[in-house]
Design an enzyme around this catalytic site. Structure first.
Site, mmCIF file in Angstrom:
data_model
loop_
_atom_site.group_PDB
_atom_site.id
_atom_site.type_symbol
_atom_site.label_atom_id
_atom_site.label_comp_id
_atom_site.label_asym_id
_atom_site.label_seq_id
_atom_site.Cartn_x
_atom_site.Cartn_y
_atom_site.Cartn_z
ATOM 1 N N ARG A 232 0.866 -1.173 0.000
ATOM 2 C CA ARG A 232 0.000 0.000 0.000
ATOM 3 C C ARG A 232 0.908 1.230 0.000
ATOM 4 O O ARG A 232 1.983 1.199 0.611
ATOM 5 C CB ARG A 232 -0.884 0.052 1.262
ATOM 6 C CG ARG A 232 -1.986 -0.983 1.320
ATOM 7 C CD ARG A 232 -3.119 -0.663 0.336
ATOM 8 N NE ARG A 232 -4.236 -1.596 0.461
ATOM 9 C CZ ARG A 232 -4.424 -2.649 -0.332
ATOM 10 N NH1 ARG A 232 -3.569 -2.922 -1.296
ATOM 11 N NH2 ARG A 232 -5.479 -3.433 -0.157
ATOM 12 N N GLU A 261 -3.408 7.175 -4.690
ATOM 13 C CA GLU A 261 -3.821 6.643 -5.994
ATOM 14 C C GLU A 261 -5.331 6.834 -6.221
ATOM 15 O O GLU A 261 -6.095 6.851 -5.245
ATOM 16 C CB GLU A 261 -3.427 5.159 -6.103
ATOM 17 C CG GLU A 261 -4.034 4.275 -5.059
ATOM 18 C CD GLU A 261 -3.455 2.855 -5.119
ATOM 19 O OE1 GLU A 261 -2.228 2.692 -5.020
ATOM 20 O OE2 GLU A 261 -4.258 1.928 -5.256
ATOM 21 N N HIS A 279 -1.721 -0.241 -9.754
ATOM 22 C CA HIS A 279 -2.298 -1.178 -8.769
ATOM 23 C C HIS A 279 -2.858 -2.429 -9.472
ATOM 24 O O HIS A 279 -4.047 -2.737 -9.372
ATOM 25 C CB HIS A 279 -3.398 -0.489 -7.933
ATOM 26 C CG HIS A 279 -3.614 -1.158 -6.603
ATOM 27 N ND1 HIS A 279 -3.908 -0.472 -5.454
ATOM 28 C CD2 HIS A 279 -3.575 -2.470 -6.249
ATOM 29 C CE1 HIS A 279 -4.048 -1.325 -4.450
ATOM 30 N NE2 HIS A 279 -3.845 -2.549 -4.915
HETATM 31 P P1 NDP Z 1 -0.414 -11.658 5.384
HETATM 32 O O1 NDP Z 1 -1.228 -11.190 6.542
HETATM 33 O O2 NDP Z 1 -0.421 -13.104 5.035
HETATM 34 O O3 NDP Z 1 1.111 -11.244 5.591
HETATM 35 C C1 NDP Z 1 1.473 -10.003 6.076
HETATM 36 C C2 NDP Z 1 2.917 -10.032 6.572
HETATM 37 O O4 NDP Z 1 3.249 -8.713 7.003
HETATM 38 C C3 NDP Z 1 3.156 -10.978 7.717
HETATM 39 O O5 NDP Z 1 4.281 -11.756 7.432
HETATM 40 C C4 NDP Z 1 3.414 -10.065 8.921
HETATM 41 O O6 NDP Z 1 4.411 -10.656 9.728
HETATM 42 C C5 NDP Z 1 3.914 -8.784 8.249
HETATM 43 N N1 NDP Z 1 3.560 -7.594 9.042
HETATM 44 C C6 NDP Z 1 2.340 -7.224 9.484
HETATM 45 N N2 NDP Z 1 2.434 -6.096 10.208
HETATM 46 C C7 NDP Z 1 3.734 -5.754 10.232
HETATM 47 C C8 NDP Z 1 4.464 -4.693 10.832
HETATM 48 N N3 NDP Z 1 3.867 -3.743 11.587
HETATM 49 N N4 NDP Z 1 5.801 -4.635 10.640
HETATM 50 C C9 NDP Z 1 6.423 -5.578 9.901
HETATM 51 N N5 NDP Z 1 5.788 -6.616 9.301
HETATM 52 C C10 NDP Z 1 4.461 -6.693 9.471
HETATM 53 O O7 NDP Z 1 -0.893 -10.746 4.162
HETATM 54 P P2 NDP Z 1 -0.883 -11.097 2.596
HETATM 55 O O8 NDP Z 1 0.459 -11.633 2.229
HETATM 56 O O9 NDP Z 1 -2.075 -11.875 2.250
HETATM 57 O O10 NDP Z 1 -1.074 -9.605 1.982
HETATM 58 C C11 NDP Z 1 -0.185 -8.573 2.314
HETATM 59 C C12 NDP Z 1 -0.677 -7.240 1.798
HETATM 60 O O11 NDP Z 1 -0.415 -7.122 0.414
HETATM 61 C C13 NDP Z 1 -2.183 -6.985 1.888
HETATM 62 O O12 NDP Z 1 -2.580 -6.577 3.172
HETATM 63 C C14 NDP Z 1 -2.406 -5.917 0.842
HETATM 64 O O13 NDP Z 1 -2.349 -4.627 1.403
HETATM 65 C C15 NDP Z 1 -1.238 -6.106 -0.122
HETATM 66 N N6 NDP Z 1 -1.724 -6.533 -1.442
HETATM 67 C C16 NDP Z 1 -1.529 -5.735 -2.541
HETATM 68 C C17 NDP Z 1 -1.996 -6.116 -3.784
HETATM 69 C C18 NDP Z 1 -1.777 -5.287 -4.995
HETATM 70 O O14 NDP Z 1 -2.594 -5.335 -5.904
HETATM 71 N N7 NDP Z 1 -0.703 -4.530 -5.089
HETATM 72 C C19 NDP Z 1 -2.767 -7.349 -3.961
HETATM 73 C C20 NDP Z 1 -2.877 -8.142 -2.759
HETATM 74 C C21 NDP Z 1 -2.379 -7.726 -1.557
HETATM 75 P P3 NDP Z 1 4.462 -10.393 11.323
HETATM 76 O O15 NDP Z 1 3.102 -10.737 11.848
HETATM 77 O O16 NDP Z 1 5.557 -11.271 11.823
HETATM 78 O O17 NDP Z 1 4.784 -8.947 11.493
#
Ligand code: NDP
Length: 313
Positions: A232, A261, A279
């Protein structure tokens, strides 16, 4: 029995919208000229909301619909849904995880390859008829370089798997070390940025990730480093990124998402060392169909009283 009524906050994929209309009466919020009047006229009947990841659902909408039970959001990222307000009002929220992992990972690789091998520039070079006068400049390659993944979650792991095939060293940062993952873990993001050639951002938009890719992190990534943002726009300090890309303190960027965006700052659009994408992470026929089917499956499960397919709250 009366048909249930649903507020669609923003447009959904056409096939999903058509499926939803088979089951419920749909009110289209984004098309309403007088939105408060629409909400007032349906307040005692609407129990469901369907929305896109972009439009989300505000606390104001939830408060205007006292019978609301479920918000089904299209997309895995639900940062535009006020989940805290939904919890306060006892409203359930669903998203569409997993079905888009492969697609977003593939698109990440596409942008990395485009940025590394300067494919948009090379394409223009041939079209502009420049090749006969000189060869296109040499580029770096991904092979053998180190990539840090910020957010080794569902999508991050699929990206990591593909990067290994490209013979890259993968490391990661998140709030927790994942004991069963083979990749080196960095508890400190700036430290990881200093040690890698590529930084891939794929963590959720949230209060805890807002601005996490700070000026200091991008300075640590440095003039030879490339930032890839698939997550994002809110995760990156965009003004600092533009400044660092302009001065060369940050080598390059491949960006699928932006702070405001679909508006993209003119200064960013003018830079030669960036690859920009509107996006498109999950924007394929197959994946958007699967995401739409997940929205429909969640709505139907809720209406039947079955467990939700993919609840987030
Ligand atoms: P997941 O919830 O499976 O993974 C998210 C990861 O981020 C986890 O490994 C988590 O690890 C880490 N994380 C969360 N909060 C923090 C933090 N504060 N600091 C550091 N690491 C953090 O999500 P997905 O993989 O399914 O999706 C990720 C994101 O990708 C979505 O939320 C979306 O915003 C974005 N996305 C974008 C798309 C696009 O079109 N460009 C399409 C699909 C998704 P931990 O808990 O250890 O911190």
């Amino acid at each position: 029995m009366d048909r249930r009524e649903l507020l669609m906050v923003g447009p959904l994929a056409a096939a999903a919208a058509a499926e939803i209309e088979k089951d419920v009466i749909v009110h289209r919020y984004w098309e309403a000229a007088d939105k408060p009047a629409l909400l007032a006229s349906i307040a005692d009947r609407v129990t469901l909301v369907a929305t896109s990841g972009h439009h989300g659902c505000s606390a104001d909408i939830m408060e205007a619909l006292p019978k609301l039970e479920l918000i089904a959001s299209f997309g895995v990222g639900y940062d535009a849904v006020d989940v805290a307000a939904a919890r306060r009002h006892g409203i359930r929220v669903t998203n569409t995880p997993d079905v888009l992992n492969d697609c977003v990972a593939e698109m990440t690789l596409a942008l990395m390859l485009a940025a590394c091998h300067r494919i948009p520039q090379a394409d223009r070079y041939v079209r502009d008829g420049l090749w006969p006068s000189a060869n296109f400049p040499l580029t770096p390659e991904l092979t053998g370089r180190t990539v840090g993944i910020l957010g080794l979650g569902r999508i991050g792991k699929e990206i990591a798997r593909r990067l290994q095939v490209f013979k890259m060293q993968v490391v990661y940062h998140g709030r927790h070390r994942q004991e069963h993952e083979p990749f080196p873990y960095y508890a400190d993001l700036a430290e990881m940025a200093r040690d890698v050639d590529w930084l891939v951002v794929i963590a959720p938009g949230s209060a805890s990730t807002s601005g996490i890719v700070s000026r200091a992190v991008m300075q640590a990534l440095g003039p030879e480093g490339t930032l890839v943002n698939m997550a994002r726009g809110s995760l990156v300090d965009e003004p600092a990124m533009i400044e660092l890309l302009t001065s060369g303190a940050l080598g390059g960027a491949a960006l699928d998402v932006f702070a405001n965006e679909p508006e993209v700052p003119a200064a960013l659009r003018a830079l030669p060392n960036v690859v920009l994408s509107p996006h498109q992470g999950s924007a394929t026929h197959k994946t958007r169909a699967a995401m739409g089917a997940t929205v429909v499956a969640n709505l139907r499960a809720h209406m039947r009283g079955d467990p939700l397919v993919s609840p987030v709250a």
